[in-house]
Scaffold this motif. Structure first.
Motif, PDB file in Angstrom:
ATOM      1  N   CYS A 189       0.721  -1.121  -0.008  1.00  0.00           N
ATOM      2  CA  CYS A 189      -0.032   0.069  -0.050  1.00  0.00           C
ATOM      3  C   CYS A 189       0.866   1.155  -0.090  1.00  0.00           C
ATOM      4  N   LYS A 191      -0.667   4.469   0.274  1.00  0.00           N
ATOM      5  CA  LYS A 191      -1.651   5.385   0.661  1.00  0.00           C
ATOM      6  C   LYS A 191      -1.207   6.023   1.909  1.00  0.00           C
ATOM      7  N   CYS A 193      -2.286   6.032   5.105  1.00  0.00           N
ATOM      8  CA  CYS A 193      -3.316   6.451   6.240  1.00  0.00           C
ATOM      9  C   CYS A 193      -2.513   6.433   7.347  1.00  0.00           C
ATOM     10  N   PHE A 195      -3.110   6.055  10.431  1.00  0.00           N
ATOM     11  CA  PHE A 195      -3.235   4.787  11.435  1.00  0.00           C
ATOM     12  C   PHE A 195      -2.736   3.453  11.103  1.00  0.00           C
ATOM     13  N   CYS A 196      -2.259   3.424   9.806  1.00  0.00           N
ATOM     14  CA  CYS A 196      -2.059   2.012   9.481  1.00  0.00           C
ATOM     15  C   CYS A 196      -0.607   1.584   9.308  1.00  0.00           C
ATOM     16  N   VAL A 198       0.121  -1.133   7.542  1.00  0.00           N
ATOM     17  CA  VAL A 198       0.415  -1.839   6.299  1.00  0.00           C
ATOM     18  C   VAL A 198       1.421  -1.501   5.290  1.00  0.00           C
ATOM     19  N   PRO A 199       1.509  -0.106   5.188  1.00  0.00           N
ATOM     20  CA  PRO A 199       2.537   0.162   4.223  1.00  0.00           C
ATOM     21  C   PRO A 199       3.958  -0.255   4.750  1.00  0.00           C
ATOM     22  N   HIS A 271      -9.788   0.774  -2.127  1.00  0.00           N
ATOM     23  CA  HIS A 271      -9.843   2.039  -1.572  1.00  0.00           C
ATOM     24  C   HIS A 271     -10.780   2.794  -2.314  1.00  0.00           C
ATOM     25  N   ARG A 310      -6.885  10.101   4.200  1.00  0.00           N
ATOM     26  CA  ARG A 310      -7.381   9.433   3.320  1.00  0.00           C
ATOM     27  C   ARG A 310      -7.678   9.950   2.000  1.00  0.00           C
TER      28      ARG A 310
END
Ligand code: 5AD
Ligand code: SF4
Length: 481
Positions: A189, A191, A193, A195-196, A198-199, A271, A310
């Motif tokens: 990812c 993106k 975000c 909070f995340c 994942v990246p 997304h 976002r």
């Protein structure tokens, strides 16, 4: 391959599947436990395939395993903490096995492995191997090193593509897994975000090449798979090229629809910003694309959406849902929500409730914000107190539950096509999947596993639909009549 722990696991070089001969050794057994998302389910299957080609047989029983592999999730704190408590239990098991003169190797894979790497080995002495999601194809080699007595951490981002190096699933294993299968088409990812994790754990967005995806889909179809769910952390950001032309996910879905045997398609997770025109058009043009879409919005407050990075407003999302519904009337919407993001006020939360009310979800997942180390939001002030998060989550979930059960009730009395997946609890029942992803209990006589059958829905439970003839009491009724 030799797997050695304290020199006690008898494992022949080159695999353990040599039965028949006097003194033949038992095949080694691996117990794989999967946490988190569908991508981890898919990854666990592919790791299982890689281990099968090394002579391991899968077992459902942790106590008899020679190798325990935890495929972990780091998305929220609770998910990550679970791993350490599980490792505590495994430590006792390993000690017990050692008392019996048997060895046990323990591997931690997945997103906790990627995020915490060496820390896991240092914190949990029971662990022999830590391997990140980008290097699963190196699992056999890493295990060989463990066999030589090393404790291994392999969380580099490999230059080579793991998909090009993982062995193919064998047809029987695919068949055993059922008529609905996952297929990863995109990973990572970009993106960010706020909070995340994942990246950071899955790296930047990478799309698999169309030819590789189509080849894997054909193999799955030949093994009896009927329904494919394309996976990606940002699956609708998938892009490729075919015959010199750019291809988006919509185009890929059209190509997959042409594979003989494949009759249903799904994809997750998307997304809002990547919901391209070609994909929306595919929902209109492609009957095989099931009328269910997981499209997370996370919050209904523009202020919070901005702080989450976002890069869209609540209204953009609502207009997008409207366009999707015009393309595919009756599509069931699903989403993800976070409550208690730093700085979220009661007014922001009310905006989230408003978006939920306007969309009307068939299902949705909601979470309390969980600060993740290394992500920007974790360092923000104004963290929302736990009891406020809990209270907001309760209110949001009550609304979502009411919408979901309203959706289920609206299906009672309708007819729908159901993919028969497996036997049900009673001999006269099978369990299948509705176009909207709910389990459907139906009469076994309606069709064989892998068939798509038209049924009429007679009842809705909280988590499943019951089709005529699938009721638990159907057999008793028949006898009476
Ligand atoms: N806290 C709570 N929920 C989170 N999610 C992702 N990161 C966090 C976090 N730090 C949720 C999002 C995402 C889903 C997979 O998990 O809603 O869509
Ligand atoms: Fe995480 Fe946002 Fe990427 Fe989804 S889009 S994986 S929530 S950073």
């Amino acid at each position: 391959m030799t797997l050695r722990n304290e020199g006690t696991i008898p494992a022949p070089a080159g695999g353990g599947m040599q039965d028949g001969a006097p003194g033949a050794r038992e095949p080694k057994k691996v117990f794989i436990k999967t946490y988190g998302c569908q991508m981890n389910v898919y990854d666990s299957q592919r790791m299982g395939d890689a281990l099968a080609s090394e002579g391991f047989r899968a077992t459902e029983r942790q106590e008899e395993a020679d190798l325990i592999l935890l495929n972990t999730c780091h998305i929220r704190e609770k998910a990550a903490e679970k791993i350490y408590s599980e490792l505590g239990r495994i430590r006792l098991l390993k000690a017990e096995r050692a008392r019996q003169g048997k060895g046990l190797n323990v591997a931690v894979a997945g997103c906790v492995a990627q995020a915490e790497g060496r820390e896991i080995i240092e914190r949990a002495s029971v662990v022999d191997l830590v391997i990140g999601p980008q290097t699963y194809h190196r699992l056999p080699e890493a295990l060989r090193r463990v066999g030589r007595g090393e404790r291994v951490v392999d969380t580099d981002y490999a230059v080579e593509n793991k998909f090009d190096h993982l062995p193919k699933a064998d047809r029987q294993a695919t068949r055993r897994r059922g008529v609905a299968a996952f297929l990863t088409v995109q990973e990572g990812c970009d993106k960010f975000c706020t909070f995340c994790v994942v990246p950071y754990t899955r790296g930047s967005e990478v799309s698999r090449a169309p030819d590789a995806i189509l080849a894997e889909a054909r193999e799955l179809a030949e093994a009896g798979v009927v329904e494919l769910t394309l996976l990606g952390q940002n699956v609708n950001a998938w892009e490729g090229e075919a015959e010199g032309r750019h291809l988006g996910l919509g185009g890929l879905l059209h190509r997959l629809a042409g594979i003989s045997g494949i009759r249903r398609l799904r994809y997750t997770t998307s997304h809002p910003r990547d919901m391209g025109d070609d994909l929306i058009a595919a929902h209109r043009d492609l009957d095989m694309l099931m009328p269910y879409l997981h499209l997370p919005v996370q919050s209904g407050s523009d202020r919070i959406l901005k702080a989450m990075n976002r890069r869209h407003k609540a209204d953009d999302y609502l207009r997008l849902v409207e366009r999707i519904r015009q393309a595919r009337p009756g599509i069931a919407m699903s989403g993800d929500f976070i409550v208690g993001f730093p700085g979220e006020t009661e007014a922001d939360f009310a905006d989230t409730l408003r978006v939920v009310s306007e969309v009307g979800y068939a299902s949705a997942f909601s979470f309390k914000y969980s600060p993740r180390p290394g992500t920007p939001a974790a360092d923000l002030g104004e963290q929302v107190p736990e009891e406020v998060k809990t209270e907001r989550l309760d209110r949001l979930q009550a609304l979502i539950r009411a919408q979901a059960s309203g959706f289920m009730d609206s299906l009672v009395g309708t007819e729908m096509d159901v993919l028969v997946e497996k036997d049900g609890r009673y001999p006269h029942q099978s369990v299948g999947r509705s176009p909207y992803l709910q389990p459907v209990v139906l009469a076994k006589s309606a069709g064989a596993v892998g068939d798509i059958v038209r049924v009429s829905i007679s009842r809705a439970g909280p988590n499943a639909l019951i089709a005529a003839g699938g009721e638990p009491e159907a057999v008793a009724l028949k006898t009476v009549a």
